[in-house]
Structures are given as structure tokens and as C-alpha cells.
Motif scaffolding. Structure first.
Motif, short mmCIF file in Angstrom:
data_model
loop_
_atom_site.label_atom_id
_atom_site.label_comp_id
_atom_site.label_asym_id
_atom_site.label_seq_id
_atom_site.Cartn_x
_atom_site.Cartn_y
_atom_site.Cartn_z
N GLN A 1 0.82 -1.20 0.00
CA GLN A 1 0.00 0.00 0.00
C GLN A 1 0.86 1.26 0.00
N LEU A 2 1.90 1.26 0.81
CA LEU A 2 2.79 2.42 0.88
C LEU A 2 3.58 2.56 -0.42
N ALA A 3 3.98 1.45 -1.02
CA ALA A 3 4.74 1.48 -2.27
C ALA A 3 3.96 2.19 -3.37
N GLU A 4 2.65 1.97 -3.42
CA GLU A 4 1.82 2.66 -4.41
C GLU A 4 1.85 4.16 -4.22
N GLN A 5 1.87 4.59 -2.97
CA GLN A 5 1.85 6.03 -2.68
C GLN A 5 3.17 6.73 -2.97
N VAL A 6 4.26 5.99 -2.87
CA VAL A 6 5.58 6.61 -3.08
C VAL A 6 6.20 6.22 -4.42
N ASP A 7 5.46 5.44 -5.20
CA ASP A 7 5.91 5.00 -6.52
C ASP A 7 7.26 4.29 -6.46
N GLN A 8 7.35 3.32 -5.56
CA GLN A 8 8.56 2.51 -5.40
C GLN A 8 8.15 1.04 -5.36
N ALA A 9 9.10 0.17 -5.53
CA ALA A 9 8.85 -1.27 -5.48
C ALA A 9 8.51 -1.68 -4.04
N PRO A 10 7.52 -2.57 -3.88
CA PRO A 10 7.18 -3.04 -2.53
C PRO A 10 8.38 -3.62 -1.78
N SER A 11 9.28 -4.29 -2.49
CA SER A 11 10.45 -4.87 -1.82
C SER A 11 11.35 -3.78 -1.23
N LEU A 12 11.50 -2.66 -1.94
CA LEU A 12 12.31 -1.55 -1.42
C LEU A 12 11.62 -0.92 -0.21
N VAL A 13 10.32 -0.72 -0.31
CA VAL A 13 9.57 -0.14 0.81
C VAL A 13 9.63 -1.07 2.02
N SER A 14 9.50 -2.36 1.78
CA SER A 14 9.58 -3.34 2.87
C SER A 14 10.94 -3.27 3.56
N TYR A 15 12.01 -3.14 2.77
CA TYR A 15 13.36 -3.01 3.33
C TYR A 15 13.45 -1.80 4.25
#
Length: 197
Positions: free
Chosen positions: A41-55
Motif C-alpha cells: 500500500q505504501l509502495a503505491e503512494q511513493v511510486d517505489q517497489a514493494p520490496s524496497l519499501v519493505s526493506y
């Protein structure tokens, strides 16, 4: 939700260094506003890959800024996150001023937080017409030039904090009671600092 408490004062330089990453600042702010969210959900808001956001969420968790939200995941595949405390956290630059690294980190962090706030205010200004008359009439921006001592400035800060907490609590109580009509997140920024003209 964790127990309410006073904002934590961070005195560990490694924790502050972990927060200087601009994406981590952005994720923390989004998570604070959302209450809980997944990396996807956060990755969609910041236009980044979910794996990067998860890291980055794991790094924020490693340093005590966020943690997993209990009871949110249903299938065990995706982790839900929330901020560690709704009271937030702070730091005093003077706690780190005795080393060049400490001064550099607190300076970078303070500038990063300020730039984030300015960016959000610019976004509001760019979109203000879309908010409508009620919101644009209620929004405010002001500056006062005061002659104060350090002790008076600290006292004023405590008074502003008490006012903001009272309004935050009022909004939370209204949401819990189901009074959500016309209720939006409102960002309040106050900056007070000495200057010489």
C-alpha cells in the motif's frame, strides 16, 4: 495501539542516522497518517517497489520508529505496519553537538524534515482551489516576530504542544464516535527560532 506517552527524546545517533533517508521520512509520515498499512500500500503512494519499501520499513523497525501491527494480517503473507507511538519522537541538536558527525546528522535530519513539510505545504497551495471555500477559509499561515528569552520560548512551545494535543484528541474521539463527515488530516507546522535581522 501502543500506550500513549510523551514524545520520546532520541539520544542515540545511530537511530537518527537511520531516519535521515528521505524515503524513510516519507514512509513514516504516510504510516503515521494512515494508522496502519502494508508495504504494498505504501509502495503505491511513493511510486517505489514493494520490496524496497519493505526493506526501509524493516530498517525503521530495527531502530524503533515503527513495528508490526498486531491482528491485521489475515493470510500471513503481508505484514501490516504502524508507527511505534502516536506521540511521536524528537531530538535536541545540543545532545549531538559535541562531535562533527552528530552535528552533521542532526543538521541533515532537521533540514530533511523541514523540506518534507515545505513540500506538503506547496502541494496544498497548488491544490487549494480543489479543497473548496470552507477549507481554504479555515487554513492559515502566519508569522509573528516576538522578543523572548530561551525560557519563554520553551514555555510557548509547551503551550502550543498542549493546544495541538487537545485538538488531536478531539479529532480522535470524534472518529471513534463515527463523526467522520468533513474530517480530513490537517497538518500544523509551527517553527520558532531565534534570528537577528
Amino acid at each position: 495501539m501502543p500506550e500513549k506517552r510523551e514524545p520520546e527524546q532520541i539520544t542515540d545517533l545511530s537511530r537518527l542516522k537511520a531516519f535521515t533517508n528521505p524515503l524513510r521520512m516519507q514512509l513514516y509520515r504516510l504510516l503515521y497518517a494512515a494508522g496502519t498499512a502494508t508495504a504494498s500500500q505504501l509502495a503505491e503512494q511513493v511510486d517505489q517497489a514493494p520490496s524496497l519499501v519493505s526493506y526501509h520499513l524493516r530498517k525503521l523497525a530495527e531502530h524503533g520508529f515503527v513495528h508490526e501491527a498486531s491482528g491485521r494480517g489475515t493470510d500471513g503473507r503481508e505484514r501490516w505496519w504502524q508507527v511505534a507511538t502516536e506521540e511521536g519522537w524528537g531530538f535536541r541538536s545540543s545532545d549531538f553537538a559535541d562531535t562533527p558527525e552528530g552535528a552533521a546528522v542532526t543538521g541533515a535530519l532537521a533540514r530533511g524534515i523541514f523540506e518534507t513539510r515545505v513540500s506538503h505545504y506547496r502541494t496544498y497551495l497548488d491544490q487549494s482551489a480543489a479543497w473548496g471555500k470552507a477549507w481554504t477559509d479555515a487554513a492559515f499561515s502566519c508569522e509573528w516576530l516576538l522578543d523572548l528569552t530561551p525560557a519563554e520560548l520553551a514555555e510557548m512551545s509547551e503551550e502550543f504542544t498542549a493546544v495541538a494535543r487537545r485538538w488531536r484528541d478531539r479529532g480522535e474521539e470524534a472518529k471513534k464516535a463515527g463523526a467522520t463527515e468533513d474530517r480530513e488530516h490537517v497538518s500544523v507546522h509551527l517553527h520558532s527560532f531565534p534570528f537577528r535581522p
